[in-house]
Write a protein that holds these residues in place. Structure first.
Motif, PDB file in Angstrom:
ATOM      1  N   SER A   1      38.744  40.212  26.699  1.00  0.00           N
ATOM      2  CA  SER A   1      37.653  39.387  26.184  1.00  0.00           C
ATOM      3  C   SER A   1      38.156  37.996  25.853  1.00  0.00           C
ATOM      4  CB  SER A   1      36.979  40.046  24.977  1.00  0.00           C
ATOM      5  OG  SER A   1      37.946  40.558  24.125  1.00  0.00           O
ATOM      6  N   PRO A   2      37.350  36.976  26.203  1.00  0.00           N
ATOM      7  CA  PRO A   2      37.768  35.593  25.955  1.00  0.00           C
ATOM      8  C   PRO A   2      38.142  35.383  24.484  1.00  0.00           C
ATOM      9  CG  PRO A   2      35.796  35.641  27.316  1.00  0.00           C
ATOM     10  CD  PRO A   2      36.039  37.055  26.854  1.00  0.00           C
ATOM     11  N   GLY A   3      39.267  34.760  24.258  1.00  0.00           N
ATOM     12  CA  GLY A   3      39.731  34.541  22.890  1.00  0.00           C
ATOM     13  C   GLY A   3      40.799  35.543  22.490  1.00  0.00           C
TER      14      GLY A   3
ATOM     15  N   LEU B   1      25.001  30.012  33.472  1.00  0.00           N
ATOM     16  CA  LEU B   1      25.092  31.155  32.543  1.00  0.00           C
ATOM     17  C   LEU B   1      26.246  32.041  32.989  1.00  0.00           C
ATOM     18  CD1 LEU B   1      24.067  33.189  30.351  1.00  0.00           C
ATOM     19  CD2 LEU B   1      22.681  34.218  32.170  1.00  0.00           C
ATOM     20  N   ASP B   2      27.152  32.344  32.056  1.00  0.00           N
ATOM     21  CA  ASP B   2      28.342  33.145  32.350  1.00  0.00           C
ATOM     22  C   ASP B   2      28.129  34.574  31.835  1.00  0.00           C
ATOM     23  OD1 ASP B   2      31.038  33.510  33.110  1.00  0.00           O
ATOM     24  OD2 ASP B   2      31.745  33.073  31.075  1.00  0.00           O
ATOM     25  N   HIS B   3      28.403  35.568  32.678  1.00  0.00           N
ATOM     26  CA  HIS B   3      28.313  36.988  32.293  1.00  0.00           C
ATOM     27  C   HIS B   3      26.963  37.379  31.681  1.00  0.00           C
ATOM     28  CE1 HIS B   3      32.465  37.975  33.226  1.00  0.00           C
ATOM     29  NE2 HIS B   3      32.836  36.855  32.642  1.00  0.00           N
ATOM     30  N   GLY B   4      25.881  37.009  32.356  1.00  0.00           N
ATOM     31  CA  GLY B   4      24.563  37.489  31.926  1.00  0.00           C
ATOM     32  C   GLY B   4      24.521  39.005  32.098  1.00  0.00           C
TER      33      GLY B   4
ATOM     34  N   ASN C   1      37.220  29.857  36.017  1.00  0.00           N
ATOM     35  CA  ASN C   1      36.642  29.925  34.671  1.00  0.00           C
ATOM     36  C   ASN C   1      37.726  29.785  33.604  1.00  0.00           C
ATOM     37  OD1 ASN C   1      34.245  30.488  35.914  1.00  0.00           O
ATOM     38  ND2 ASN C   1      33.934  32.483  34.957  1.00  0.00           N
ATOM     39  N   VAL C   2      37.450  28.920  32.630  1.00  0.00           N
ATOM     40  CA  VAL C   2      38.409  28.718  31.539  1.00  0.00           C
ATOM     41  C   VAL C   2      37.680  28.829  30.205  1.00  0.00           C
ATOM     42  CG1 VAL C   2      40.071  27.122  30.493  1.00  0.00           C
ATOM     43  CG2 VAL C   2      39.777  27.140  32.981  1.00  0.00           C
ATOM     44  N   GLY C   3      38.068  29.795  29.405  1.00  0.00           N
ATOM     45  CA  GLY C   3      37.448  29.977  28.100  1.00  0.00           C
ATOM     46  C   GLY C   3      38.469  29.973  26.971  1.00  0.00           C
ATOM     47  N   THR C   4      39.382  30.933  27.021  1.00  0.00           N
ATOM     48  CA  THR C   4      40.311  31.129  25.902  1.00  0.00           C
ATOM     49  C   THR C   4      41.146  29.881  25.594  1.00  0.00           C
ATOM     50  OG1 THR C   4      40.392  33.470  26.436  1.00  0.00           O
ATOM     51  CG2 THR C   4      42.177  32.621  25.058  1.00  0.00           C
ATOM     52  N   ASP C   5      41.631  29.195  26.619  1.00  0.00           N
ATOM     53  CA  ASP C   5      42.469  28.011  26.373  1.00  0.00           C
ATOM     54  C   ASP C   5      41.720  26.961  25.544  1.00  0.00           C
ATOM     55  OD1 ASP C   5      44.687  29.023  27.602  1.00  0.00           O
ATOM     56  OD2 ASP C   5      44.395  27.982  29.501  1.00  0.00           O
TER      57      ASP C   5
ATOM     58  N   THR D   1      43.387  39.084  37.313  1.00  0.00           N
ATOM     59  CA  THR D   1      43.337  38.303  36.078  1.00  0.00           C
ATOM     60  C   THR D   1      42.501  39.069  35.042  1.00  0.00           C
ATOM     61  OG1 THR D   1      41.401  37.105  36.857  1.00  0.00           O
ATOM     62  CG2 THR D   1      43.554  36.079  37.253  1.00  0.00           C
ATOM     63  N   ALA D   2      42.566  38.595  33.795  1.00  0.00           N
ATOM     64  CA  ALA D   2      41.781  39.229  32.732  1.00  0.00           C
ATOM     65  C   ALA D   2      41.298  38.144  31.782  1.00  0.00           C
ATOM     66  CB  ALA D   2      42.647  40.226  31.972  1.00  0.00           C
ATOM     67  N   HIS D   3      40.240  38.458  31.052  1.00  0.00           N
ATOM     68  CA  HIS D   3      39.764  37.511  30.040  1.00  0.00           C
ATOM     69  C   HIS D   3      40.766  37.472  28.888  1.00  0.00           C
ATOM     70  CE1 HIS D   3      35.610  38.463  31.791  1.00  0.00           C
ATOM     71  NE2 HIS D   3      35.913  37.226  32.133  1.00  0.00           N
ATOM     72  N   GLY D   4      41.036  36.282  28.393  1.00  0.00           N
ATOM     73  CA  GLY D   4      42.031  36.130  27.332  1.00  0.00           C
ATOM     74  C   GLY D   4      43.373  35.761  27.942  1.00  0.00           C
ATOM     75  N   VAL D   5      44.404  35.833  27.113  1.00  0.00           N
ATOM     76  CA  VAL D   5      45.761  35.517  27.586  1.00  0.00           C
ATOM     77  C   VAL D   5      46.622  36.760  27.414  1.00  0.00           C
ATOM     78  CG1 VAL D   5      47.816  34.110  27.148  1.00  0.00           C
ATOM     79  CG2 VAL D   5      45.548  33.045  27.083  1.00  0.00           C
TER      80      VAL D   5
ATOM     81  N   LEU E   1      37.202  32.621  40.260  1.00  0.00           N
ATOM     82  CA  LEU E   1      38.289  33.311  39.565  1.00  0.00           C
ATOM     83  C   LEU E   1      37.962  33.324  38.073  1.00  0.00           C
ATOM     84  CD1 LEU E   1      41.226  34.525  39.959  1.00  0.00           C
ATOM     85  CD2 LEU E   1      42.048  32.309  39.151  1.00  0.00           C
ATOM     86  N   HIS E   2      37.731  34.504  37.537  1.00  0.00           N
ATOM     87  CA  HIS E   2      37.503  34.637  36.088  1.00  0.00           C
ATOM     88  C   HIS E   2      38.859  34.789  35.404  1.00  0.00           C
ATOM     89  CE1 HIS E   2      33.085  35.269  35.405  1.00  0.00           C
ATOM     90  NE2 HIS E   2      33.153  35.166  36.718  1.00  0.00           N
ATOM     91  N   GLY E   3      38.843  34.580  34.081  1.00  0.00           N
ATOM     92  CA  GLY E   3      40.080  34.779  33.325  1.00  0.00           C
ATOM     93  C   GLY E   3      41.133  33.726  33.646  1.00  0.00           C
ATOM     94  N   GLY E   4      40.707  32.477  33.771  1.00  0.00           N
ATOM     95  CA  GLY E   4      41.636  31.406  34.167  1.00  0.00           C
ATOM     96  C   GLY E   4      42.710  31.089  33.134  1.00  0.00           C
TER      97      GLY E   4
ATOM     98  N   PHE F   1      33.943  25.557  32.503  1.00  0.00           N
ATOM     99  CA  PHE F   1      34.471  25.601  31.143  1.00  0.00           C
ATOM    100  C   PHE F   1      33.466  26.233  30.182  1.00  0.00           C
ATOM    101  CE2 PHE F   1      36.449  22.053  33.424  1.00  0.00           C
ATOM    102  CZ  PHE F   1      37.787  22.412  33.308  1.00  0.00           C
ATOM    103  N   ASN F   2      33.921  27.251  29.465  1.00  0.00           N
ATOM    104  CA  ASN F   2      33.047  27.914  28.474  1.00  0.00           C
ATOM    105  C   ASN F   2      32.947  27.051  27.235  1.00  0.00           C
ATOM    106  OD1 ASN F   2      34.149  30.397  30.121  1.00  0.00           O
ATOM    107  ND2 ASN F   2      32.291  31.041  29.048  1.00  0.00           N
ATOM    108  N   VAL F   3      31.711  26.702  26.856  1.00  0.00           N
ATOM    109  CA  VAL F   3      31.522  25.891  25.651  1.00  0.00           C
ATOM    110  C   VAL F   3      30.963  26.755  24.530  1.00  0.00           C
ATOM    111  CG1 VAL F   3      31.251  23.728  26.927  1.00  0.00           C
ATOM    112  CG2 VAL F   3      29.222  25.113  26.400  1.00  0.00           C
TER     113      VAL F   3
HETATM  114  O1  G3H Z   1      33.912  34.084  32.062  1.00  0.00           O
HETATM  115  C1  G3H Z   1      34.765  33.494  31.375  1.00  0.00           C
HETATM  116  C2  G3H Z   1      36.103  33.319  31.857  1.00  0.00           C
HETATM  117  O2  G3H Z   1      36.419  34.241  32.835  1.00  0.00           O
HETATM  118  C3  G3H Z   1      37.119  32.907  30.860  1.00  0.00           C
HETATM  119  O3  G3H Z   1      38.337  33.612  30.914  1.00  0.00           O
HETATM  120  O4  G3H Z   1      39.032  33.243  28.565  1.00  0.00           O
HETATM  121  O5  G3H Z   1      40.656  34.070  30.246  1.00  0.00           O
HETATM  122  O6  G3H Z   1      39.847  31.738  30.350  1.00  0.00           O
HETATM  123  P1  G3H Z   1      39.535  33.142  29.945  1.00  0.00           P
END
Ligand code: G3H
Ligand code: ZN
Length: 291
Positions: free
Chosen positions: A142-144, A82-85, A230-234, A179-183, A207-210, A22-24
């Motif tokens: 991109s996330p978000g 660390l995510d995406h260094g 990986n979960v960021g945008t949600d 998959t892709a970052h974001g929705v 799996l990125h872009g969850g 989870f991206n914080v």
């Molecule tokens: O590295 C971060 C993730 O891949 C987040 O992707 O924003 O689509 O959940 P997401």
């Protein structure tokens, strides 16, 4: 409790489930992951991007995560990643700060350059017993970002992923599989590609872009051997929507905590749903009881 990522990833591999990474972005999201992990009896990965580090500071975020893991989530294991260094220096600073896992994302470089940079990171990281995640076939978006469609979602070539893993000796691998970052409406999982990679590559697959991927596809991906999602945008959406609504309803509020508390609850709910979906919920207590 704060643990090395290898401990929880190996448990997940044995148990046939995936861990959420989870991206914080702030204290609220760190607390949300910790509280959700405790409530769901689940291990979790807390990951920070370079922009999250820039916002919070490397030392503050490292200390906050370890203190929260120790005090709020004492009963379940939490790992810091660390995510995406994007550079050797960025990754090195996190290794020095005490992260047990780092992602070197050189996927935008030609394959041979990606391999060279990743190899250098692996050498330094392994000397400090830190795991390295590599990436092949850049994951776009991109996330978000919650715009409807991306123009194109490029895919990784399985033979490149196989060569990369063999030559770099990374511990975990991320690859572009649809998959892709974001929705985005056109993101997907190309299962034939995932299967082709998993057949030859035995290290854990990330799996990125969850966010924005249908639950049924996520479940299938876990069955096909995805080990971390990986979960960021949600989480960003849960935080921002809740904060906006709370502020609109409480325009005269003067205590920031009263505006922020609902955001923690909203992210916690989202995280617990993901833990159930990924199959990590309930595993920690069960695994402990078996031993
Ligand atoms: O590295 C971060 C993730 O891949 C987040 O992707 O924003 O689509 O959940 P997401
Ligand atoms: Zn990502």
């Amino acid at each position: 409790m704060l643990v090395h990522i290898k401990d929880i990833v190996r448990e997940a591999q044995k148990g046939g489930y995936a861990l959420g990474a989870f991206n914080v972005t702030n204290l609220e999201s760190i607390l949300a992951v910790a509280r959700a992990a405790v409530k769901a009896n689940s291990a979790a990965i807390i990951q920070v991007s370079e922009s999250a580090i820039k916002y919070m500071g490397l030392k503050p975020v490292t200390h906050i995560v370890s203190t929260v893991a120790k005090n709020v989530a004492a009963a379940v294991p939490i790992a810091l990643h660390l995510d995406h260094g994007s550079s050797f220096d960025a990754v090195f600073e996190c290794i020095n700060a005490g992260f047990t896992s780092v992602h070197i994302d050189a996927s935008s470089l030609p394959l041979d350059e990606n391999i060279n940079l990743t190899k250098q990171v692996v050498k330094v990281a392994h000397a400090r017993r830190v795991w390295v995640q590599g990436e092949v076939g850049a994951i776009v978006g991109s996330p978000g970002d919650i715009s409807a469609r991306l123009k194109a979602i490029p895919l990784a070539k399985p033979e490149e992923v196989i060569k990369f893993v063999k030559e770099t000796k990374v511990d975990t691998i991320a690859a572009a599989i649809g998959t892709a970052h974001g929705v985005h409406a056109n993101e997907d999982i190309v299962f034939s590609l995932l299967k082709a990679i998993k057949k030859q590559v035995k290290i854990p697959f990330i799996l990125h872009g969850g966010s924005g991927v249908a639950d049924s596809k996520i479940k299938k991906a876990v069955k096909e051997g995805v080990n971390i999602i990986n979960v960021g945008t949600d989480l960003k959406v849960a935080f921002c929507q809740t904060l906006i609504n709370t502020c609109l309803k409480n325009k005269k509020e003067t205590d920031p905590r009263n505006l922020l508390k609902p955001t923690i609850a909203a992210m916690e709910k989202t995280i617990m749903e993901k833990m159930k979906l990924f199959g990590s919920a309930g595993r920690y207590r069960a695994a402990k009881m078996e031993t």
